[in-house]
Design a protein around this motif. Sequence first.
Motif, PDB file in Angstrom:
ATOM      1  N   VAL A  42       0.838  -1.200   0.000  1.00  0.00           N
ATOM      2  CA  VAL A  42       0.000   0.000   0.000  1.00  0.00           C
ATOM      3  C   VAL A  42       0.875   1.253   0.000  1.00  0.00           C
TER       4      VAL A  42
ATOM      5  N   ALA B 155       1.087   4.202  -2.867  1.00  0.00           N
ATOM      6  CA  ALA B 155       0.865   5.624  -2.571  1.00  0.00           C
ATOM      7  C   ALA B 155       2.033   6.505  -2.997  1.00  0.00           C
TER       8      ALA B 155
ATOM      9  N   PHE C 140      -2.776   7.836   5.487  1.00  0.00           N
ATOM     10  CA  PHE C 140      -3.351   6.511   5.308  1.00  0.00           C
ATOM     11  C   PHE C 140      -4.560   6.353   6.221  1.00  0.00           C
TER      12      PHE C 140
ATOM     13  N   SER D  56      -9.103  -0.700  -2.471  1.00  0.00           N
ATOM     14  CA  SER D  56      -7.913  -0.560  -3.312  1.00  0.00           C
ATOM     15  C   SER D  56      -7.104   0.655  -2.859  1.00  0.00           C
ATOM     16  N   PRO D  57      -5.773   0.539  -2.841  1.00  0.00           N
ATOM     17  CA  PRO D  57      -4.933   1.655  -2.356  1.00  0.00           C
ATOM     18  C   PRO D  57      -4.783   2.749  -3.413  1.00  0.00           C
TER      19      PRO D  57
ATOM     20  N   VAL E 271      -4.985   7.450   1.200  1.00  0.00           N
ATOM     21  CA  VAL E 271      -4.933   6.116   0.602  1.00  0.00           C
ATOM     22  C   VAL E 271      -5.547   5.147   1.603  1.00  0.00           C
TER      23      VAL E 271
ATOM     24  N   TYR F  75      -6.440   1.795   3.641  1.00  0.00           N
ATOM     25  CA  TYR F  75      -5.781   0.538   4.001  1.00  0.00           C
ATOM     26  C   TYR F  75      -6.827  -0.379   4.612  1.00  0.00           C
TER      27      TYR F  75
END
Length: 477
Positions: A123, A127, A139, A164-165, A263, A265
């Motif tokens: 992840v 990013a 995150f 999805s990251p 992003v 997680y």
Amino acid sequence: MLIHPVLLCGGSGTRLWPLSRKSYPKQFAPLTGEKSLFQTSAQRLSGPGFALPVVVTGSDFRFIVTEQLLQVGITPGAILIEPSARNTAPAILAAALQVGGDALVLVAPSDHVIPDAARFREVVRAASGAAQAGQIVTFGIRPDRPETGYGWLELSAQPDADFSPVAQPLARFVEKPDLATAQAMLDGGRHLWNAGIFLFRADKLVEAFKAYQPEILAQVRAALDAAQEDLAFTRLDPAAWGGIEDISIDYAVMEKADNLSVVPYGGVWSDLGGWEAVWREGEGDATGVVTSGEALSIDCENTLLRSENDALQVVGIGLTDMVVVAMPDAVLVAHKDRAQDVKNAVSALKARQVPQAETLPRDFRPWGWYESLVVGGRFQVKRIHVHPGAALSLQSHHHRAEHWIVVEGTAKVTIDDEVKLVSENQSVYIPLGAKHRMENPGKLPMVLIEVQTGAYLGEDDIIRYEDVYARGQGAKG
């Protein structure tokens, strides 16, 4: 492009008292396995694609950091020593300036639990594109309950079912909510937990401070420019650092910046912010009972029973939703719903000047550790553990004499001008005022029993003359 990890490990973790205390906070303790949270965090942020970590910590923990990294085979890129705690904003900025340029910097607390390290690294790599493009990436953790102990992040759009990251703009930060608000955010699907983990280009964070906190930027730069090298450590300048505002990175710049992305997680994560979280992360039996150490449960449910001493048996009978944590010098008994209030107990103990509020019975030093076994009016008995090849400072005392009895290994003992070896079952006497030192010349730990006698037995009665660890005067130097 390499990612430069920055590990923050200056917190005190009072919600996990009595295991976590100011003298040895939770990040250095093996809370969920054989390794400490700090060690597992360092391992999680190492390997291909990651540079050597930068660690930001306090002076009292500098040798704990180096020892624990050595134990897991990790060499630090730099260890920055904060003269005093100033929250996360100055610490993160100092690390970003230390790394410098347009390097990618990943900032993470050192006391989080993320079991799937490989997934988390994937992840982070996903990013990195947004961070290279100039975004400050935070995150967000997929929530599974209406948690009131965390801050939340509101997304501009709901993440997909697979989490999805993919970076997306951050709508806003949400402070720790009440239960009803947390439940509404959980149900809405557009809010994630704020993990306090950030990925950014070093120069972009510096730009953010220049725009929103120019005074802090100038002060941190001054503290770094005037820093002193001390063995493997970089000591930030106390005069410049002392005037910096105590402020979190969220308040300082993140809530003001217009280039923030989130992003998602979707893996397991916990900040272990209290004993209820430790219970949740533990491996419970069919009734939800989690035990650790010498603990026995009889007809208990959804309860944590933990003994931190092999000689101390903890027995719970008929308990429901309870936390019981036993240390050699303190015992916590609390309802799980009140686990966040442990910090209030620590404050109350501090107000009463109870040493257990901040200090563990075992005191860790760069050469090993010691613990007090018996303390009387004019005497104290300690057990001292010295690592192979390690040496205490050459020192003397104004107020006490000492007797040393070696029980494991061999000690090399200096008393004024005499140097001799003292083996198991042998003893030696150090008169008041004598210059003395003990060393472990062997390849195994050396253990001795120290009996102190005198009018004053405080740790500040130490005058150092030579020290391989370059410590100054005072209890810990």
